[in-house]
Design a protein around this motif. Structure first.
Motif, mmCIF file in Angstrom:
data_model
loop_
_atom_site.group_PDB
_atom_site.id
_atom_site.type_symbol
_atom_site.label_atom_id
_atom_site.label_comp_id
_atom_site.label_asym_id
_atom_site.label_seq_id
_atom_site.Cartn_x
_atom_site.Cartn_y
_atom_site.Cartn_z
ATOM 1 N N PRO A 269 0.849 -1.192 0.000
ATOM 2 C CA PRO A 269 0.000 0.000 0.000
ATOM 3 C C PRO A 269 0.884 1.240 0.000
ATOM 4 O O PRO A 269 1.779 1.348 0.831
ATOM 5 C CB PRO A 269 -0.795 -0.122 1.310
ATOM 6 C CG PRO A 269 -0.114 -1.172 2.112
ATOM 7 C CD PRO A 269 0.832 -1.933 1.245
ATOM 8 N N MET A 270 0.700 2.134 -0.963
ATOM 9 C CA MET A 270 1.464 3.373 -1.014
ATOM 10 C C MET A 270 0.523 4.484 -0.566
ATOM 11 O O MET A 270 -0.300 4.952 -1.354
ATOM 12 C CB MET A 270 1.963 3.645 -2.435
ATOM 13 C CG MET A 270 2.885 2.582 -3.004
ATOM 14 S SD MET A 270 4.447 2.326 -2.095
ATOM 15 C CE MET A 270 5.282 3.890 -2.372
ATOM 16 N N ASN A 271 0.634 4.842 0.716
ATOM 17 C CA ASN A 271 -0.243 5.877 1.252
ATOM 18 C C ASN A 271 0.576 7.101 1.625
ATOM 19 O O ASN A 271 1.709 6.984 2.090
ATOM 20 C CB ASN A 271 -1.002 5.363 2.480
ATOM 21 C CG ASN A 271 -1.995 4.272 2.113
ATOM 22 O OD1 ASN A 271 -2.581 4.301 1.023
ATOM 23 N ND2 ASN A 271 -2.170 3.295 2.986
ATOM 24 N N CYS A 272 -0.036 8.268 1.426
ATOM 25 C CA CYS A 272 0.651 9.526 1.701
ATOM 26 C C CYS A 272 1.003 9.616 3.184
ATOM 27 O O CYS A 272 0.169 9.348 4.043
ATOM 28 C CB CYS A 272 -0.246 10.687 1.291
ATOM 29 S SG CYS A 272 0.418 12.289 1.759
ATOM 30 N N ASP A 273 2.257 9.992 3.456
ATOM 31 C CA ASP A 273 2.733 10.161 4.822
ATOM 32 C C ASP A 273 1.955 11.235 5.568
ATOM 33 O O ASP A 273 1.820 11.197 6.791
ATOM 34 C CB ASP A 273 4.201 10.600 4.791
ATOM 35 C CG ASP A 273 5.118 9.468 5.184
ATOM 36 O OD1 ASP A 273 4.599 8.368 5.470
ATOM 37 O OD2 ASP A 273 6.339 9.685 5.211
ATOM 38 N N GLU A 274 1.484 12.209 4.813
ATOM 39 C CA GLU A 274 0.855 13.377 5.405
ATOM 40 C C GLU A 274 -0.641 13.151 5.673
ATOM 41 O O GLU A 274 -1.140 13.487 6.729
ATOM 42 C CB GLU A 274 1.019 14.543 4.428
ATOM 43 C CG GLU A 274 0.773 15.891 5.002
ATOM 44 C CD GLU A 274 2.066 16.551 5.435
ATOM 45 O OE1 GLU A 274 3.157 15.979 5.204
ATOM 46 O OE2 GLU A 274 1.976 17.630 6.016
ATOM 47 N N CYS A 275 -1.346 12.559 4.677
ATOM 48 C CA CYS A 275 -2.815 12.488 4.787
ATOM 49 C C CYS A 275 -3.362 11.077 4.603
ATOM 50 O O CYS A 275 -4.570 10.880 4.627
ATOM 51 C CB CYS A 275 -3.470 13.449 3.792
ATOM 52 S SG CYS A 275 -3.364 12.909 2.071
ATOM 53 N N ARG A 276 -2.480 10.092 4.402
ATOM 54 C CA ARG A 276 -2.850 8.679 4.259
ATOM 55 C C ARG A 276 -3.601 8.353 2.977
ATOM 56 O O ARG A 276 -4.092 7.235 2.805
ATOM 57 C CB ARG A 276 -3.663 8.153 5.463
ATOM 58 C CG ARG A 276 -3.054 8.397 6.831
ATOM 59 C CD ARG A 276 -1.601 8.009 6.940
ATOM 60 N NE ARG A 276 -1.329 6.595 6.675
ATOM 61 C CZ ARG A 276 -0.114 6.123 6.359
ATOM 62 N NH1 ARG A 276 0.907 6.931 6.245
ATOM 63 N NH2 ARG A 276 0.059 4.838 6.147
ATOM 64 N N ALA A 277 -3.774 9.293 2.067
ATOM 65 C CA ALA A 277 -4.470 9.001 0.803
ATOM 66 C C ALA A 277 -3.657 7.983 0.000
ATOM 67 O O ALA A 277 -2.426 8.030 0.008
ATOM 68 C CB ALA A 277 -4.647 10.274 -0.012
ATOM 69 N N PRO A 278 -4.332 7.040 -0.689
ATOM 70 C CA PRO A 278 -3.602 6.139 -1.588
ATOM 71 C C PRO A 278 -2.953 6.952 -2.705
ATOM 72 O O PRO A 278 -3.604 7.798 -3.311
ATOM 73 C CB PRO A 278 -4.690 5.217 -2.158
ATOM 74 C CG PRO A 278 -5.894 5.428 -1.298
ATOM 75 C CD PRO A 278 -5.778 6.798 -0.687
ATOM 76 N N MET A 279 -1.664 6.689 -2.947
ATOM 77 C CA MET A 279 -0.913 7.555 -3.857
ATOM 78 C C MET A 279 -1.004 7.078 -5.302
ATOM 79 O O MET A 279 -1.376 5.938 -5.583
ATOM 80 C CB MET A 279 0.539 7.641 -3.395
ATOM 81 C CG MET A 279 0.651 8.238 -1.997
ATOM 82 S SD MET A 279 2.346 8.275 -1.383
ATOM 83 C CE MET A 279 2.884 9.867 -1.995
ATOM 84 N N THR A 280 -0.634 7.990 -6.210
ATOM 85 C CA THR A 280 -0.714 7.762 -7.652
ATOM 86 C C THR A 280 0.701 7.722 -8.211
ATOM 87 O O THR A 280 1.552 8.509 -7.790
ATOM 88 C CB THR A 280 -1.431 8.977 -8.306
ATOM 89 O OG1 THR A 280 -2.640 9.208 -7.605
ATOM 90 C CG2 THR A 280 -1.717 8.744 -9.770
#
Ligand SMILES: [Zn+2]
Ligand SMILES: [Zn+2]
Length: 339
Positions: A269-280
């Motif tokens: 899972p690649m999630n944003c460190d800042e907001c946890r959104a799944p990254m693109t």
């Protein structure tokens, strides 16, 4: 010269129309050695950089993992020597061979500059400069037209032993006084110093990595692949022996956009460190543009003996470095994975 990816050996959406909803475009960059300027999109070329903006530095010092270090000048000279020997062999139809003089100029196999040279701020090196006008899948803040990718050309244990990537977006019109000469790192891992390359962007369509498709669809694709291999002569249309992963879904090589191929680990899972959104997926640096002379990804314009490694960048043991961005904000930090 444009570069054109051959049509896929079979159109996978004929077999599985539902794949259309797991599809995005990518721009293959097709880097080839050249002499790009700051006005050009490039890999490893000079960046349009404001001369009053500090050049980015890495201060990881002895947190770097260090084995063989070379000066950038040695890396370039070594590549020139090998390229000259290859050109000679091709012109004469002889085997690749170095002259005694050339051999004397090459560093020993295990030569390294002193390791303590990394204990100083290390200027990052230019990896990519991409103008919005050249790259159909360009992504960046709305008022920007330029993406610059730099990395620290050393191994970072806390980032998977990869080079440490930084992204900059800007408006090229804002750069009224461009920097003339970028600072150079004293030493590099030679795998992370890209040859200056011109790019030949081409948009292609990609389909999601199998392991990230709905389980049922992934299973049906695998069954179709197996059946095609079992009945080799029976039905040409099924694309005998073609692999969804390697031939039909994901383009290898340097690209913008598209999907990552999770060939080394299962999908993380690649999630944003800042907001946890799944990254693109934003950008891919790859160790090769295609694998082997039979590859269906070699552009139609290019002969079989074209080097599949125009940038001389190697990630790990021939993998790709995927750079992800947060879809919520371009100001959130990027993340990378090696696959
Ligand atoms: Zn570093
Ligand atoms: Zn975010």
């Amino acid at each position: 010269m444009t570069r054109t990816t051959p049509p896929r050996p079979v159109d996978i959406t004929q077999q599985f129309p539902e794949l259309q909803q797991y599809s995005v475009t990518a721009t293959r960059l097709h880097p080839r050695p050249g002499s790009p300027t700051t006005a050009d999109s490039s890999i490893g070329g000079p960046l349009l950089w404001p001369d009053d903006e500090p050049w980015p530095m890495c201060t990881d010092g002895d947190n770097h993992h260090v084995s063989e270090l070379s000066t950038p000048a040695t890396v370039r000279r070594t590549r020139e020597i090998h390229a000259a020997a290859w050109a000679r062999a091709a012109a004469r139809g002889t085997d690749y061979e170095l002259t005694d003089e050339e051999l004397a100029q090459l560093p020993d196999y295990d030569f390294s500059e002193p390791h303590n040279l990394v204990n100083q701020p290390i200027p990052l090196v230019s990896v990519a400069q991409l103008y919005r006008r050249d790259v159909p899948d360009f992504a960046g803040p709305q008022d920007t037209d330029l993406l610059q990718v730099l990395w620290c050309p050393l191994d970072h244990p806390d980032e998977g032993y990869n080079p440490s990537v930084r992204l900059y977006w800007r408006r090229s019109a804002d750069v009224s006084r461009p920097l003339q000469t970028a600072p150079e790192p004293p030493v590099v891992n030679d795998s992370y110093l890209p040859n200056p390359c011109a790019v030949h962007p081409e948009q292609v369509r990609e389909y999601q990595y199998g392991g990230l498709l709905p389980e049922d669809l992934d299973a049906r694709i695998s069954a179709w692949e197996e059946a095609a291999q079992d009945d080799e002569d029976e039905d040409e249309v099924r694309g005998d022996g073609f692999s969804y992963q390697y031939d039909l879904s994901l383009a290898p090589g340097w690209k913008v956009g598209g999907f990552a191929s999770w060939s080394l680990t299962d999908p993380l899972p690649m999630n944003c460190d800042e907001c946890r959104a799944p990254m693109t997926l934003l950008f891919t640096a790859d160790s090769s543009e295609w694998q082997g002379t039979e590859s269906s990804w070699r552009p139609v314009e290019e002969p079989e003996d074209t080097s599949p490694d125009p940038t001389n960048v190697t990630i790990g043991r021939g993998y790709a470095l995927y750079v992800f961005r947060c879809p919520a904000s371009f100001e959130h930090p990027p993340a990378t994975t090696m696959q």
